[in-house]
Scaffold this motif. Structure first.
Motif, PDB file in Angstrom:
ATOM      1  N   SER A  75     -39.469  24.745 -38.243  1.00  0.00           N
ATOM      2  CA  SER A  75     -40.500  24.262 -37.311  1.00  0.00           C
ATOM      3  C   SER A  75     -41.875  24.806 -37.688  1.00  0.00           C
ATOM      4  CB  SER A  75     -40.145  24.624 -35.867  1.00  0.00           C
ATOM      5  OG  SER A  75     -40.248  26.014 -35.670  1.00  0.00           O
ATOM      6  N   GLU A  76     -41.883  25.853 -38.501  1.00  0.00           N
ATOM      7  CA  GLU A  76     -43.139  26.446 -38.967  1.00  0.00           C
ATOM      8  C   GLU A  76     -43.627  25.820 -40.276  1.00  0.00           C
ATOM      9  OE1 GLU A  76     -44.683  28.751 -37.046  1.00  0.00           O
ATOM     10  OE2 GLU A  76     -43.017  28.471 -35.638  1.00  0.00           O
ATOM     11  N   PHE A  77     -42.832  24.957 -40.887  1.00  0.00           N
ATOM     12  CA  PHE A  77     -43.225  24.342 -42.155  1.00  0.00           C
ATOM     13  C   PHE A  77     -44.403  23.400 -41.915  1.00  0.00           C
ATOM     14  CE2 PHE A  77     -38.911  24.525 -44.628  1.00  0.00           C
ATOM     15  CZ  PHE A  77     -38.877  25.898 -44.464  1.00  0.00           C
ATOM     16  N   PRO A  78     -45.182  23.134 -42.963  1.00  0.00           N
ATOM     17  CA  PRO A  78     -46.304  22.181 -42.820  1.00  0.00           C
ATOM     18  C   PRO A  78     -45.816  20.807 -42.363  1.00  0.00           C
ATOM     19  CG  PRO A  78     -46.421  23.337 -44.930  1.00  0.00           C
ATOM     20  CD  PRO A  78     -45.096  23.683 -44.315  1.00  0.00           C
ATOM     21  N   LYS A  79     -46.641  20.133 -41.583  1.00  0.00           N
ATOM     22  CA  LYS A  79     -46.264  18.822 -41.030  1.00  0.00           C
ATOM     23  C   LYS A  79     -45.954  17.802 -42.125  1.00  0.00           C
ATOM     24  CE  LYS A  79     -46.318  20.185 -36.927  1.00  0.00           C
ATOM     25  NZ  LYS A  79     -45.052  20.847 -36.662  1.00  0.00           N
ATOM     26  N   GLU A  80     -46.592  17.925 -43.289  1.00  0.00           N
ATOM     27  CA  GLU A  80     -46.310  16.961 -44.369  1.00  0.00           C
ATOM     28  C   GLU A  80     -44.903  17.107 -44.937  1.00  0.00           C
ATOM     29  OE1 GLU A  80     -48.648  20.311 -46.494  1.00  0.00           O
ATOM     30  OE2 GLU A  80     -48.847  19.221 -44.602  1.00  0.00           O
ATOM     31  N   GLU A  81     -44.219  18.188 -44.573  1.00  0.00           N
ATOM     32  CA  GLU A  81     -42.833  18.402 -45.019  1.00  0.00           C
ATOM     33  C   GLU A  81     -41.801  17.862 -44.022  1.00  0.00           C
ATOM     34  OE1 GLU A  81     -41.570  19.233 -47.775  1.00  0.00           O
ATOM     35  OE2 GLU A  81     -43.267  20.094 -48.820  1.00  0.00           O
ATOM     36  N   LEU A  82     -42.266  17.284 -42.920  1.00  0.00           N
ATOM     37  CA  LEU A  82     -41.355  16.833 -41.867  1.00  0.00           C
ATOM     38  C   LEU A  82     -40.239  15.936 -42.383  1.00  0.00           C
ATOM     39  CD1 LEU A  82     -40.726  16.991 -38.861  1.00  0.00           C
ATOM     40  CD2 LEU A  82     -42.183  14.993 -38.529  1.00  0.00           C
ATOM     41  N   TYR A  83     -40.540  15.001 -43.275  1.00  0.00           N
ATOM     42  CA  TYR A  83     -39.520  14.091 -43.797  1.00  0.00           C
ATOM     43  C   TYR A  83     -39.003  14.532 -45.158  1.00  0.00           C
ATOM     44  CZ  TYR A  83     -41.230  11.345 -39.952  1.00  0.00           C
ATOM     45  OH  TYR A  83     -41.586  10.935 -38.693  1.00  0.00           O
ATOM     46  N   GLY A  84     -39.449  15.675 -45.617  1.00  0.00           N
ATOM     47  CA  GLY A  84     -39.018  16.216 -46.901  1.00  0.00           C
ATOM     48  C   GLY A  84     -38.139  17.435 -46.711  1.00  0.00           C
ATOM     49  N   LEU A  85     -38.683  18.573 -47.043  1.00  0.00           N
ATOM     50  CA  LEU A  85     -37.923  19.813 -47.026  1.00  0.00           C
ATOM     51  C   LEU A  85     -37.397  20.169 -45.628  1.00  0.00           C
ATOM     52  CD1 LEU A  85     -36.954  22.030 -48.912  1.00  0.00           C
ATOM     53  CD2 LEU A  85     -39.124  23.220 -48.560  1.00  0.00           C
ATOM     54  N   THR A  86     -38.180  19.920 -44.605  1.00  0.00           N
ATOM     55  CA  THR A  86     -37.744  20.219 -43.235  1.00  0.00           C
ATOM     56  C   THR A  86     -36.480  19.428 -42.888  1.00  0.00           C
ATOM     57  OG1 THR A  86     -40.013  20.669 -42.540  1.00  0.00           O
ATOM     58  CG2 THR A  86     -38.426  20.191 -40.793  1.00  0.00           C
ATOM     59  N   ALA A  87     -36.526  18.118 -43.093  1.00  0.00           N
ATOM     60  CA  ALA A  87     -35.381  17.257 -42.761  1.00  0.00           C
ATOM     61  C   ALA A  87     -34.167  17.592 -43.622  1.00  0.00           C
ATOM     62  CB  ALA A  87     -35.768  15.789 -42.943  1.00  0.00           C
ATOM     63  N   GLN A  88     -34.381  17.848 -44.907  1.00  0.00           N
ATOM     64  CA  GLN A  88     -33.260  18.170 -45.796  1.00  0.00           C
ATOM     65  C   GLN A  88     -32.579  19.465 -45.386  1.00  0.00           C
ATOM     66  OE1 GLN A  88     -35.072  17.763 -49.848  1.00  0.00           O
ATOM     67  NE2 GLN A  88     -33.039  16.963 -50.271  1.00  0.00           N
ATOM     68  N   ALA A  89     -33.367  20.497 -45.109  1.00  0.00           N
ATOM     69  CA  ALA A  89     -32.798  21.795 -44.738  1.00  0.00           C
ATOM     70  C   ALA A  89     -32.023  21.680 -43.424  1.00  0.00           C
ATOM     71  CB  ALA A  89     -33.902  22.850 -44.622  1.00  0.00           C
ATOM     72  N   ARG A  90     -32.572  20.951 -42.484  1.00  0.00           N
ATOM     73  CA  ARG A  90     -31.894  20.784 -41.185  1.00  0.00           C
ATOM     74  C   ARG A  90     -30.586  20.011 -41.343  1.00  0.00           C
ATOM     75  NH1 ARG A  90     -36.828  19.687 -36.867  1.00  0.00           N
ATOM     76  NH2 ARG A  90     -37.622  21.833 -36.931  1.00  0.00           N
ATOM     77  N   LYS A  91     -30.616  18.947 -42.126  1.00  0.00           N
ATOM     78  CA  LYS A  91     -29.405  18.145 -42.333  1.00  0.00           C
ATOM     79  C   LYS A  91     -28.315  18.974 -43.004  1.00  0.00           C
ATOM     80  CE  LYS A  91     -27.693  13.925 -44.420  1.00  0.00           C
ATOM     81  NZ  LYS A  91     -27.868  12.913 -45.432  1.00  0.00           N
ATOM     82  N   SER A  92     -28.685  19.729 -44.023  1.00  0.00           N
ATOM     83  CA  SER A  92     -27.720  20.584 -44.718  1.00  0.00           C
ATOM     84  C   SER A  92     -27.158  21.648 -43.779  1.00  0.00           C
ATOM     85  CB  SER A  92     -28.378  21.260 -45.925  1.00  0.00           C
ATOM     86  OG  SER A  92     -28.813  20.308 -46.858  1.00  0.00           O
ATOM     87  N   ALA A  93     -28.032  22.239 -42.962  1.00  0.00           N
ATOM     88  CA  ALA A  93     -27.603  23.294 -42.046  1.00  0.00           C
ATOM     89  C   ALA A  93     -26.633  22.772 -40.997  1.00  0.00           C
ATOM     90  CB  ALA A  93     -28.819  23.943 -41.374  1.00  0.00           C
ATOM     91  N   VAL A  94     -26.882  21.578 -40.482  1.00  0.00           N
ATOM     92  CA  VAL A  94     -26.001  20.977 -39.473  1.00  0.00           C
ATOM     93  C   VAL A  94     -24.656  20.607 -40.091  1.00  0.00           C
ATOM     94  CG1 VAL A  94     -25.686  18.924 -38.006  1.00  0.00           C
ATOM     95  CG2 VAL A  94     -27.846  20.169 -37.977  1.00  0.00           C
ATOM     96  N   SER A  95     -24.668  20.246 -41.356  1.00  0.00           N
ATOM     97  CA  SER A  95     -23.446  19.859 -42.055  1.00  0.00           C
ATOM     98  C   SER A  95     -22.439  21.008 -42.160  1.00  0.00           C
ATOM     99  CB  SER A  95     -23.814  19.350 -43.451  1.00  0.00           C
ATOM    100  OG  SER A  95     -22.666  19.019 -44.169  1.00  0.00           O
ATOM    101  N   ILE A  96     -22.926  22.230 -42.201  1.00  0.00           N
ATOM    102  CA  ILE A  96     -22.021  23.380 -42.386  1.00  0.00           C
ATOM    103  C   ILE A  96     -21.050  23.526 -41.207  1.00  0.00           C
ATOM    104  CG2 ILE A  96     -21.848  25.869 -42.798  1.00  0.00           C
ATOM    105  CD1 ILE A  96     -24.732  25.610 -44.067  1.00  0.00           C
ATOM    106  N   PRO A  97     -21.531  23.735 -39.969  1.00  0.00           N
ATOM    107  CA  PRO A  97     -20.562  23.861 -38.867  1.00  0.00           C
ATOM    108  C   PRO A  97     -19.842  22.550 -38.556  1.00  0.00           C
ATOM    109  CG  PRO A  97     -22.799  23.864 -37.999  1.00  0.00           C
ATOM    110  CD  PRO A  97     -22.903  23.931 -39.501  1.00  0.00           C
ATOM    111  N   SER A  98     -20.490  21.424 -38.825  1.00  0.00           N
ATOM    112  CA  SER A  98     -19.848  20.127 -38.569  1.00  0.00           C
ATOM    113  C   SER A  98     -18.600  19.962 -39.421  1.00  0.00           C
ATOM    114  CB  SER A  98     -20.823  18.984 -38.855  1.00  0.00           C
ATOM    115  OG  SER A  98     -21.937  19.057 -37.995  1.00  0.00           O
TER     116      SER A  98
END
Length: 119
Positions: free
Chosen positions: A28-51
């Motif tokens: 959430s602290e990442f630059p706004k231009e990363e919202l659909y890049g690194l931010t989204a990728q990291a979140r998707k990967s992180a959610v995949s682990i417990p799922s």
């Protein structure tokens, strides 16, 4: 493991959920231009682990659990890579708690996979 909520009792699932929360907060602290890049990728990967831990635990064999734990381990490697890139880009401090949590989840995943493989 069987059906139901048995996965919630697994320490690795609990710690992976904590990691996913931490990744959400950190990104959430990442630059706004990363919202659909690194931010989204990291979140998707992180959610995949417990799922994937939950899905594997809901299956009826240790072989399937082992398989899904492997997928979780792959997602964890993605998260660790994304966090390292974020640190290199100075979006995140290298020694933050989220990186330590990722290592903890990795050790727990490895231990449970080893346990599945020996049964």
């Amino acid at each position: 493991m069987g059906t139901g909520h048995g996965y919630r009792d697994l320490l690795v699932w609990q710690e992976a959920m904590k990691l996913a929360e931490m990744v959400y907060h950190a990104t959430s602290e990442f630059p706004k231009e990363e919202l659909y890049g690194l931010t989204a990728q990291a979140r998707k990967s992180a959610v995949s682990i417990p799922s994937n831990i939950a899905e594997g635990a809901a299956r009826n064999s240790s072989r399937e659990l082992y398989h899904y734990l492997g997928i979780s381990a792959g997602s964890l490697a993605e998260v660790e890579t994304q966090l390292e890139l974020a640190a290199r880009l100075h979006y995140l401090a290298i020694d933050v708690a989220v990186i330590q949590q990722a290592r903890k989840v990795g050790m727990l995943l490895h231990a449970l996979r080893r346990s599945c493989n020996s049964s």
